[in-house]
Write a protein that holds these residues in place. Structure first.
Motif, PDB file in Angstrom:
ATOM      1  N   LEU A 125      -9.171  11.446   5.086  1.00 18.54           N
ATOM      2  CA  LEU A 125      -8.168  12.212   5.842  1.00 18.54           C
ATOM      3  C   LEU A 125      -6.751  11.922   5.344  1.00 18.54           C
ATOM      4  O   LEU A 125      -5.869  12.780   5.415  1.00 18.54           O
ATOM      5  N   LEU A 126      -6.546  10.722   4.833  1.00 19.53           N
ATOM      6  CA  LEU A 126      -5.238  10.326   4.317  1.00 19.53           C
ATOM      7  C   LEU A 126      -5.072  10.653   2.831  1.00 19.53           C
ATOM      8  O   LEU A 126      -4.031  10.399   2.244  1.00 19.53           O
ATOM      9  N   GLY A 127      -6.145  11.199   2.213  1.00 20.16           N
ATOM     10  CA  GLY A 127      -6.062  11.621   0.816  1.00 20.16           C
ATOM     11  C   GLY A 127      -6.450  10.564  -0.207  1.00 20.16           C
ATOM     12  O   GLY A 127      -6.074  10.659  -1.375  1.00 20.16           O
ATOM     13  N   TRP A 128      -7.245   9.571   0.209  1.00 20.38           N
ATOM     14  CA  TRP A 128      -7.644   8.483  -0.675  1.00 20.38           C
ATOM     15  C   TRP A 128      -9.143   8.234  -0.580  1.00 20.38           C
ATOM     16  O   TRP A 128      -9.793   8.667   0.351  1.00 20.38           O
TER      17      TRP A 128
ATOM     18  N   LEU B 277       0.841  -1.199   0.000  1.00 11.21           N
ATOM     19  CA  LEU B 277       0.000   0.000   0.000  1.00 11.21           C
ATOM     20  C   LEU B 277       0.871   1.242   0.000  1.00 11.21           C
ATOM     21  O   LEU B 277       2.012   1.207   0.478  1.00 11.21           O
ATOM     22  N   PRO B 278       0.353   2.362  -0.497  1.00 14.09           N
ATOM     23  CA  PRO B 278       1.068   3.632  -0.345  1.00 14.09           C
ATOM     24  C   PRO B 278       1.351   3.877   1.140  1.00 14.09           C
ATOM     25  O   PRO B 278       0.552   3.494   2.011  1.00 14.09           O
ATOM     26  N   ALA B 279       2.471   4.512   1.431  1.00 14.09           N
ATOM     27  CA  ALA B 279       2.937   4.700   2.808  1.00 14.09           C
ATOM     28  C   ALA B 279       1.889   5.325   3.722  1.00 14.09           C
ATOM     29  O   ALA B 279       1.765   4.938   4.887  1.00 14.09           O
ATOM     30  N   GLU B 280       1.117   6.275   3.230  1.00 15.77           N
ATOM     31  CA  GLU B 280       0.146   6.958   4.081  1.00 15.77           C
ATOM     32  C   GLU B 280      -0.996   6.035   4.530  1.00 15.77           C
ATOM     33  O   GLU B 280      -1.690   6.322   5.492  1.00 15.77           O
ATOM     34  N   LEU B 281      -1.179   4.893   3.870  1.00 15.48           N
ATOM     35  CA  LEU B 281      -2.232   3.954   4.246  1.00 15.48           C
ATOM     36  C   LEU B 281      -1.706   2.797   5.092  1.00 15.48           C
ATOM     37  O   LEU B 281      -2.462   1.911   5.480  1.00 15.48           O
TER      38      LEU B 281
ATOM     39  N   VAL C 197     -21.387  -3.320 -11.497  1.00 16.74           N
ATOM     40  CA  VAL C 197     -21.165  -4.326 -12.527  1.00 16.74           C
ATOM     41  C   VAL C 197     -22.505  -4.566 -13.196  1.00 16.74           C
ATOM     42  O   VAL C 197     -23.473  -4.935 -12.533  1.00 16.74           O
ATOM     43  N   GLU C 198     -22.568  -4.359 -14.488  1.00 19.72           N
ATOM     44  CA  GLU C 198     -23.817  -4.520 -15.224  1.00 19.72           C
ATOM     45  C   GLU C 198     -24.284  -5.972 -15.143  1.00 19.72           C
ATOM     46  O   GLU C 198     -23.504  -6.901 -15.365  1.00 19.72           O
ATOM     47  N   GLY C 199     -25.545  -6.146 -14.793  1.00 22.40           N
ATOM     48  CA  GLY C 199     -26.128  -7.473 -14.743  1.00 22.40           C
ATOM     49  C   GLY C 199     -25.906  -8.228 -13.444  1.00 22.40           C
ATOM     50  O   GLY C 199     -26.393  -9.331 -13.281  1.00 22.40           O
ATOM     51  N   ARG C 200     -25.171  -7.653 -12.503  1.00 22.84           N
ATOM     52  CA  ARG C 200     -24.932  -8.323 -11.215  1.00 22.84           C
ATOM     53  C   ARG C 200     -25.461  -7.444 -10.099  1.00 22.84           C
ATOM     54  O   ARG C 200     -24.959  -6.355  -9.873  1.00 22.84           O
ATOM     55  N   CYS C 201     -26.432  -7.927  -9.408  1.00 21.28           N
ATOM     56  CA  CYS C 201     -27.025  -7.193  -8.301  1.00 21.28           C
ATOM     57  C   CYS C 201     -26.009  -7.018  -7.181  1.00 21.28           C
ATOM     58  O   CYS C 201     -25.367  -7.977  -6.750  1.00 21.28           O
ATOM     59  N   LYS C 202     -25.822  -5.814  -6.722  1.00 23.38           N
ATOM     60  CA  LYS C 202     -24.978  -5.456  -5.574  1.00 23.38           C
ATOM     61  C   LYS C 202     -23.491  -5.730  -5.778  1.00 23.38           C
ATOM     62  O   LYS C 202     -22.742  -5.762  -4.823  1.00 23.38           O
ATOM     63  N   SER C 203     -23.050  -5.967  -6.988  1.00 23.00           N
ATOM     64  CA  SER C 203     -21.622  -6.141  -7.228  1.00 23.00           C
ATOM     65  C   SER C 203     -21.088  -4.888  -7.902  1.00 23.00           C
ATOM     66  O   SER C 203     -21.774  -4.265  -8.708  1.00 23.00           O
ATOM     67  N   HIS C 204     -19.876  -4.510  -7.537  1.00 25.88           N
ATOM     68  CA  HIS C 204     -19.236  -3.317  -8.080  1.00 25.88           C
ATOM     69  C   HIS C 204     -17.810  -3.629  -8.484  1.00 25.88           C
ATOM     70  O   HIS C 204     -17.198  -4.565  -7.980  1.00 25.88           O
ATOM     71  N   TYR C 205     -17.293  -2.806  -9.397  1.00 23.90           N
ATOM     72  CA  TYR C 205     -15.861  -2.795  -9.668  1.00 23.90           C
ATOM     73  C   TYR C 205     -15.253  -1.832  -8.650  1.00 23.90           C
ATOM     74  O   TYR C 205     -15.783  -0.754  -8.426  1.00 23.90           O
ATOM     75  N   TRP C 206     -14.128  -2.208  -8.061  1.00 21.42           N
ATOM     76  CA  TRP C 206     -13.495  -1.415  -7.016  1.00 21.42           C
ATOM     77  C   TRP C 206     -12.142  -0.913  -7.475  1.00 21.42           C
ATOM     78  O   TRP C 206     -11.393  -1.625  -8.140  1.00 21.42           O
ATOM     79  N   ARG C 207     -11.823   0.296  -7.068  1.00 21.92           N
ATOM     80  CA  ARG C 207     -10.526   0.899  -7.338  1.00 21.92           C
ATOM     81  C   ARG C 207     -10.210   1.845  -6.181  1.00 21.92           C
ATOM     82  O   ARG C 207     -11.100   2.456  -5.613  1.00 21.92           O
ATOM     83  N   LEU C 208      -8.956   1.952  -5.827  1.00 21.68           N
ATOM     84  CA  LEU C 208      -8.505   2.879  -4.790  1.00 21.68           C
ATOM     85  C   LEU C 208      -7.830   4.041  -5.501  1.00 21.68           C
ATOM     86  O   LEU C 208      -6.891   3.837  -6.269  1.00 21.68           O
ATOM     87  N   VAL C 209      -8.334   5.257  -5.286  1.00 22.56           N
ATOM     88  CA  VAL C 209      -7.805   6.421  -5.998  1.00 22.56           C
ATOM     89  C   VAL C 209      -7.426   7.526  -5.012  1.00 22.56           C
ATOM     90  O   VAL C 209      -8.049   7.683  -3.964  1.00 22.56           O
ATOM     91  N   GLN C 210      -6.419   8.250  -5.396  1.00 24.21           N
ATOM     92  CA  GLN C 210      -5.981   9.382  -4.586  1.00 24.21           C
ATOM     93  C   GLN C 210      -6.910  10.565  -4.846  1.00 24.21           C
ATOM     94  O   GLN C 210      -7.295  10.815  -5.995  1.00 24.21           O
ATOM     95  N   ILE C 211      -7.267  11.265  -3.804  1.00 23.99           N
ATOM     96  CA  ILE C 211      -8.131  12.434  -3.934  1.00 23.99           C
ATOM     97  C   ILE C 211      -7.295  13.587  -4.448  1.00 23.99           C
ATOM     98  O   ILE C 211      -6.218  13.872  -3.917  1.00 23.99           O
TER      99      ILE C 211
END
Length: 90
Positions: free
Chosen positions: A60-63, A8-12, A70-84
């Motif tokens: 608070l840590l900037g993320w 993970l990035p150092a701040e996390l 996800v199309e066609g899947r109930c309650k499923s998502h694609y996940w990504r961690l991004v810097q603010i």
């Protein structure tokens, strides 16, 4: 314990427990699906609650988590961690 290639990035680095596993899974596998996180890394199906608990601390840590359904899947998502992005100071 899972072995993840990318650290993970150092701040996390201070985040521990299930939150850390969630962060490592999303960091190492951008666009991982919710059901894959549950099937491979976290034994519970309440990933969204875990991410909600981390929301303030991540901000608070900037993320933040970026989740897209996800199309066609109930309650499923694609996940990504991004810097603010920080606003330009003039």
């Amino acid at each position: 314990m899972h072995k993840f290639e990318l650290n993970l990035p150092a701040e996390l680095d201070s985040i521990r427990g299930k939150g850390r596993i969630l962060l490592l899974a999303v960091w190492n596998f951008p666009d991982i699906k919710t059901h894959d996180i549950v099937g491979l890394f976290l034994p519970c199906n309440n990933v969204h609650s875990n991410s909600y608990r981390l929301k303030t601390r991540l901000a608070l840590l900037g993320w933040r988590f970026d989740k897209r359904p996800v199309e066609g899947r109930c309650k499923s998502h694609y996940w990504r961690l991004v810097q603010i992005e920080k606003p330009e100071q003039g």
